[in-house]
Scaffold this motif. Sequence first.
Motif, PDB file in Angstrom:
ATOM      1  N   ALA A   1       0.834  -1.209   0.000  1.00 39.20           N
ATOM      2  CA  ALA A   1       0.000   0.000   0.000  1.00 39.20           C
ATOM      3  C   ALA A   1       0.866   1.255   0.000  1.00 39.20           C
ATOM      4  N   VAL A   2       1.945   1.238   0.723  1.00 37.18           N
ATOM      5  CA  VAL A   2       2.844   2.392   0.752  1.00 37.18           C
ATOM      6  C   VAL A   2       3.486   2.602  -0.610  1.00 37.18           C
ATOM      7  N   TYR A   3       3.932   1.506  -1.215  1.00 38.78           N
ATOM      8  CA  TYR A   3       4.538   1.626  -2.544  1.00 38.78           C
ATOM      9  C   TYR A   3       3.528   2.128  -3.564  1.00 38.78           C
ATOM     10  N   ASP A   4       2.260   1.663  -3.475  1.00 38.49           N
ATOM     11  CA  ASP A   4       1.218   2.145  -4.397  1.00 38.49           C
ATOM     12  C   ASP A   4       0.976   3.632  -4.206  1.00 38.49           C
ATOM     13  N   LEU A   5       0.943   4.086  -2.968  1.00 34.97           N
ATOM     14  CA  LEU A   5       0.729   5.507  -2.717  1.00 34.97           C
ATOM     15  C   LEU A   5       1.885   6.335  -3.234  1.00 34.97           C
TER      16      LEU A   5
ATOM     17  N   GLN B   1       0.923  13.710   3.420  1.00 29.48           N
ATOM     18  CA  GLN B   1       0.481  13.410   4.780  1.00 29.48           C
ATOM     19  C   GLN B   1       0.028  11.955   4.903  1.00 29.48           C
ATOM     20  N   SER B   2      -0.715  11.497   3.878  1.00 30.04           N
ATOM     21  CA  SER B   2      -1.136  10.090   3.882  1.00 30.04           C
ATOM     22  C   SER B   2       0.073   9.172   3.843  1.00 30.04           C
ATOM     23  N   LEU B   3       1.080   9.572   3.070  1.00 33.31           N
ATOM     24  CA  LEU B   3       2.288   8.761   2.973  1.00 33.31           C
ATOM     25  C   LEU B   3       3.019   8.699   4.313  1.00 33.31           C
ATOM     26  N   VAL B   4       3.075   9.860   5.003  1.00 33.44           N
ATOM     27  CA  VAL B   4       3.737   9.883   6.314  1.00 33.44           C
ATOM     28  C   VAL B   4       3.011   8.964   7.299  1.00 33.44           C
ATOM     29  N   ARG B   5       1.659   9.040   7.302  1.00 28.59           N
ATOM     30  CA  ARG B   5       0.892   8.185   8.205  1.00 28.59           C
ATOM     31  C   ARG B   5       1.081   6.706   7.872  1.00 28.59           C
TER      32      ARG B   5
ATOM     33  N   LEU C   1       3.577   1.564   8.848  1.00 26.19           N
ATOM     34  CA  LEU C   1       4.460   0.519   8.350  1.00 26.19           C
ATOM     35  C   LEU C   1       5.633   0.306   9.307  1.00 26.19           C
ATOM     36  N   ALA C   2       6.162   1.411   9.858  1.00 24.76           N
ATOM     37  CA  ALA C   2       7.267   1.286  10.814  1.00 24.76           C
ATOM     38  C   ALA C   2       6.819   0.524  12.054  1.00 24.76           C
ATOM     39  N   LEU C   3       5.587   0.826  12.537  1.00 26.09           N
ATOM     40  CA  LEU C   3       5.061   0.096  13.692  1.00 26.09           C
ATOM     41  C   LEU C   3       4.858  -1.375  13.363  1.00 26.09           C
ATOM     42  N   MET C   4       4.383  -1.632  12.158  1.00 28.34           N
ATOM     43  CA  MET C   4       4.185  -3.019  11.754  1.00 28.34           C
ATOM     44  C   MET C   4       5.520  -3.758  11.655  1.00 28.34           C
ATOM     45  N   ARG C   5       6.529  -3.076  11.151  1.00 28.83           N
ATOM     46  CA  ARG C   5       7.860  -3.691  11.089  1.00 28.83           C
ATOM     47  C   ARG C   5       8.404  -3.944  12.494  1.00 28.83           C
ATOM     48  N   GLN C   6       8.103  -2.996  13.432  1.00 29.68           N
ATOM     49  CA  GLN C   6       8.531  -3.185  14.809  1.00 29.68           C
ATOM     50  C   GLN C   6       7.842  -4.396  15.423  1.00 29.68           C
ATOM     51  N   LYS C   7       6.550  -4.554  15.110  1.00 27.98           N
ATOM     52  CA  LYS C   7       5.824  -5.720  15.597  1.00 27.98           C
ATOM     53  C   LYS C   7       6.414  -7.002  15.025  1.00 27.98           C
TER      54      LYS C   7
END
Length: 420
Positions: free
Chosen positions: A119-123, A213-217, A222-228
């Motif tokens: 989703a991040v790459y698509d955005l 802004q959407s990309l930052v969020r 994504l960073a939180l998901m990677r941390q998980k």
Amino acid sequence: MDRIIEKKKWTAKKIATIAGVAAITGLIGFSYFSISGKSRLNVKNEQIIIGEVKTGAFQEFIPINGVVQPVTTIYLDAVEGGRIEQKFVEDGAIVKAGQPILKLANTDLELDLVNRETAVYDLITNMQNTHNLADQNSIRQLNQMADVDNAFAEAERKYKMNKTLYDQKVVSYQEFKASENEYNYQVRRKKLTIETLKKDTVATNQQLVQMKQSLVRMQSALALMRQKAEDLTVKSPVDGQLTSLDAEIGQSKNKGERLGQIDVLSGFKVRADIDEHYISRVFTGLGGDFQIGNENYKLKVKKVYSQVSNGRFQVDMEFVGSVPKGIRRGQTLQIRLALGDETQALLLPKGGFYQQTGGNWVFKVSADGKTAYKVDVQLGRQNPDYYEVLGGLKTGDKVVTSSYENYGEIQELNIGGESK
């Protein structure tokens, strides 16, 4: 010839009467003695324990059991649930901060991570496309603006020239009005084109800002998901010893489930259970001591846990001065916890008599040691060895301190010799 018959002095009737009177008299005497006299009991020396009252140092303390624990314990919980895939160390190992301990597998979490990355790459791709389209639109707008500027300049030139010629009666009114209308049209057209260009620029910028802004969020998520995902590898938060590890390969662990703990080896504390009867008298700073071998070591209360469970509460105690060599986690210590300062007092050795008398009276031994009789006393504080005497006894007095359970209403004890 008549014969004088001698009268008998002790007839059967007379003897019976005298015996009856004697029996009644004896019964009356016995009853009187039982009511008015002291009841006595013969006891042998080896059946009783005699303690001597003395003056000495008294300190009120209670015996408690404490368990040695690390001064700091860090618990390891499963931040994310999963199936244990790999164990890097075993229970009891010494670990460093950041060292991997376990690795868990969670396919749902890993799939969610892939979807969020996509989703991040698509955005990012959409932002790039939008930026390209905005650039192309800006170029078209600028080209259109150039055409408008050119048409406006031409119309303005004709209008000014025809106005001068019309004033000089060189051109007709019709030709002048035509150039004037064209000029006014180009003025309005230029104004609208500038306004359109501004609005398109603002809209494009707003769209790009919103997408950023959407990309930052999304990147934060994504960073939180990677941390998980990284939390699936359980690491040691501090240097210490891994203990109580409950994990086997293939075992499933739920989120928040306890995996083990890290004991920081910088020092030890002692956790003790105390009867709730003393909860109002135990506070931080109270001292205690215990013995290992022939050495005496001191402790003091560092923290009191006010929660009561099964009639007991807990305290943490820290070592004062030296710590016993070779002390181990889980070792049990027998501690004397002082509830007050040491003072001089009249002391009576503890014994079983207290259960029957409640400390209100005792059997005091006479000077010759042959009898013991009841005396009223006043007892105050106590510790595992002595009662504090407040009244009724003095230094040197001897008291029967063993149990009075079999004495009933006995008022006096006759102390005999050794049993054969």
